[in-house]
Design a protein around this motif. Structure first.
Motif, mmCIF file in Angstrom:
data_model
loop_
_atom_site.group_PDB
_atom_site.id
_atom_site.type_symbol
_atom_site.label_atom_id
_atom_site.label_comp_id
_atom_site.label_asym_id
_atom_site.label_seq_id
_atom_site.Cartn_x
_atom_site.Cartn_y
_atom_site.Cartn_z
ATOM 1 N N ARG A 82 40.314 48.794 41.449
ATOM 2 C CA ARG A 82 40.125 47.766 42.467
ATOM 3 C C ARG A 82 41.484 47.403 43.032
ATOM 4 O O ARG A 82 42.503 47.874 42.562
ATOM 5 C CB ARG A 82 39.424 46.520 41.903
ATOM 6 C CG ARG A 82 40.295 45.688 40.990
ATOM 7 C CD ARG A 82 39.590 44.386 40.588
ATOM 8 N NE ARG A 82 40.470 43.552 39.807
ATOM 9 C CZ ARG A 82 41.275 42.614 40.294
ATOM 10 N NH1 ARG A 82 41.304 42.383 41.590
ATOM 11 N NH2 ARG A 82 42.045 41.906 39.504
ATOM 12 N N ASP A 109 38.250 42.282 47.484
ATOM 13 C CA ASP A 109 37.759 41.097 48.185
ATOM 14 C C ASP A 109 38.935 40.410 48.837
ATOM 15 O O ASP A 109 39.929 40.107 48.181
ATOM 16 C CB ASP A 109 37.086 40.126 47.205
ATOM 17 C CG ASP A 109 35.820 40.711 46.599
ATOM 18 O OD1 ASP A 109 35.036 41.313 47.345
ATOM 19 O OD2 ASP A 109 35.613 40.562 45.381
ATOM 20 N N GLN A 133 36.302 47.905 44.090
ATOM 21 C CA GLN A 133 36.156 46.615 44.757
ATOM 22 C C GLN A 133 37.466 46.124 45.356
ATOM 23 O O GLN A 133 38.537 46.392 44.835
ATOM 24 C CB GLN A 133 35.674 45.547 43.760
ATOM 25 C CG GLN A 133 34.256 45.686 43.357
ATOM 26 C CD GLN A 133 33.745 44.517 42.531
ATOM 27 O OE1 GLN A 133 32.766 44.673 41.856
ATOM 28 N NE2 GLN A 133 34.357 43.354 42.580
ATOM 29 N N GLU A 168 31.877 47.940 41.268
ATOM 30 C CA GLU A 168 30.463 47.808 41.598
ATOM 31 C C GLU A 168 29.748 49.017 41.019
ATOM 32 O O GLU A 168 30.188 50.149 41.217
ATOM 33 C CB GLU A 168 30.288 47.770 43.113
ATOM 34 C CG GLU A 168 28.850 47.639 43.560
ATOM 35 C CD GLU A 168 28.715 47.621 45.062
ATOM 36 O OE1 GLU A 168 27.906 48.431 45.580
ATOM 37 O OE2 GLU A 168 29.420 46.835 45.711
ATOM 38 N N ARG A 210 27.811 44.072 41.567
ATOM 39 C CA ARG A 210 29.246 43.815 41.650
ATOM 40 C C ARG A 210 29.790 43.210 40.364
ATOM 41 O O ARG A 210 29.050 42.697 39.546
ATOM 42 C CB ARG A 210 29.541 42.861 42.804
ATOM 43 C CG ARG A 210 29.252 43.456 44.178
ATOM 44 C CD ARG A 210 29.555 42.495 45.306
ATOM 45 N NE ARG A 210 30.816 41.792 45.176
ATOM 46 C CZ ARG A 210 32.013 42.303 45.500
ATOM 47 N NH1 ARG A 210 32.089 43.530 45.972
ATOM 48 N NH2 ARG A 210 33.101 41.594 45.380
ATOM 49 N N ASP A 211 31.117 43.253 40.240
ATOM 50 C CA ASP A 211 31.852 42.591 39.165
ATOM 51 C C ASP A 211 31.478 43.076 37.768
ATOM 52 O O ASP A 211 31.375 42.295 36.828
ATOM 53 C CB ASP A 211 31.698 41.067 39.254
ATOM 54 C CG ASP A 211 32.172 40.517 40.586
ATOM 55 O OD1 ASP A 211 33.111 41.098 41.159
ATOM 56 O OD2 ASP A 211 31.614 39.506 41.055
#
Length: 108
Positions: free
Chosen positions: A51, A100, A98, A75, A80-81
């Protein structure tokens, strides 16, 4: 030290023969063996970053390897997470790395 899988014939524990597991990571197919975590399969393919951080877009991968930190979040099959170090790989898993952005778009 580079990740590696001990050759089956050289393992002093003498486990059962490994069963292959195939997953897709960001559209690329990679293989591991039954019992490996997603992190293990991904690391074994040579990928170190799972990520990117929100603030600096810096790559993150496995840090603690025991589920305490959040550096290996990915994911998996639309969820997700997921901590890649805590989830066993299953054939057909679709893994997406991921990233964000910070609230307000400050992470771009």
């Amino acid at each position: 030290m580079a990740p590696r899988l001990l050759p089956f014939g050289s393992d002093p524990v003498r486990p059962a023969p490994p069963t292959p597991v195939t997953i897709t990571v960001d559209g690329e197919t990679t293989t591991g063996v039954t019992g490996q975590s997603l992190a293990g399969v991904i690391l074994g393919s040579g990928t170190l970053g799972f990520r990117r951080t929100s603030a600096n877009n810096a790559p993150r991968g496995v840090f603690c390897g025991i589920g305490v930190c959040f550096d290996c979040l990915v994911e998996v099959n639309g969820q997700r997470d997921v901590r890649a170090c805590q989830r066993r790989a299953s054939s057909g898993d679709v893994v997406v790395t991921q990233h964000d952005d910070l609230p307000g778009g400050e992470g771009e």
